[in-house]
Design an enzyme around this catalytic site. Sequence first.
Site, short mmCIF file in Angstrom:
data_model
loop_
_atom_site.label_atom_id
_atom_site.label_comp_id
_atom_site.label_asym_id
_atom_site.label_seq_id
_atom_site.Cartn_x
_atom_site.Cartn_y
_atom_site.Cartn_z
N SER A 1 0.83 -1.20 0.00
CA SER A 1 0.00 0.00 0.00
C SER A 1 0.87 1.25 0.00
CB SER A 1 -0.96 -0.04 1.19
OG SER A 1 -1.94 0.97 1.09
N HIS B 1 -8.05 -5.03 -0.19
CA HIS B 1 -6.79 -4.31 -0.02
C HIS B 1 -5.85 -5.09 0.90
CE1 HIS B 1 -4.23 -0.85 -0.32
NE2 HIS B 1 -4.19 -0.69 0.99
#
Length: 278
Positions: free
Chosen positions: A98, A258
């Site tokens: 990320s 995610h």
Amino acid sequence: MPFITNRNSKEEVDLFYEDYGEGQPVILIHGWPLSRKSWEQQVWKIVESGYRCISYDRRGFGTSSAAWTGYDYSTLTSDLNEIIIQLDLKNVVLVGFSMGGGEVVRYFTEYGSTRIDKAVLISSIIPLVKQKDDNPSGVPERDLDGIITALQNDRVGFLKDFSKGFYNFDELSKVSRISQAQLDYDFMIASFASPQATIEAAKAWMHTDFRDELKNVNVPTLIVHGKADQTVPIETSANQAAKGIKNATYIKIDNAPHGLNVTHPDELNKVLLNFLNS
């Protein structure tokens, strides 16, 4: 406890790290707003597969010291470089999750690839999160501003619910991919972080445009992204990164959110180790 001190930034910081195993060094760079602890399901697999695994807490997060400044990507990457230099690491594999993808790409821009063998971007924000005229699939700026406002007004309240979208909790909890306990654990880690670091680091991943830097990544690179990522849209991140990085292998994981390092560890670890061993 092991710390590395970066004295080359405006404010001196002590970076906490863990260093396990032997062999080729693999550095794990965590996402926002967590810490090195988010790599729990990868560290053991990397070490048992014959690699040296180093994970560290970004300044202001986890056990590292919390400077008031230095949450721009150039300063954050200087922290990463100090770890590499002070541990005298060579033939390194950089792995960014990320927000951590930003340090990976910025490293090539500012320090080159002399000490780097491979790179990995997992659920990465690279190259650009924010919506622009030439990035229509990005997140609207009003939504990003809303996150900053929420963090300023009720940081822990925002963080309490953040992991639900991070893991697609409502869907994946039904099939035992994620537990309420994991959400509670993440909340403890995130709420422990410096409020200043949480807000300033968020601004960095929201607004930094790495599109012109993709060409600087000149080593074999693995890009992994979940097809069901609701936090970092795949169209504005991995799809673009795969086109902009010359020597890239691009893997999409079905139904993965995610936080696929937690919900889909077997799938991610298989892809990651295949790349490390290649």
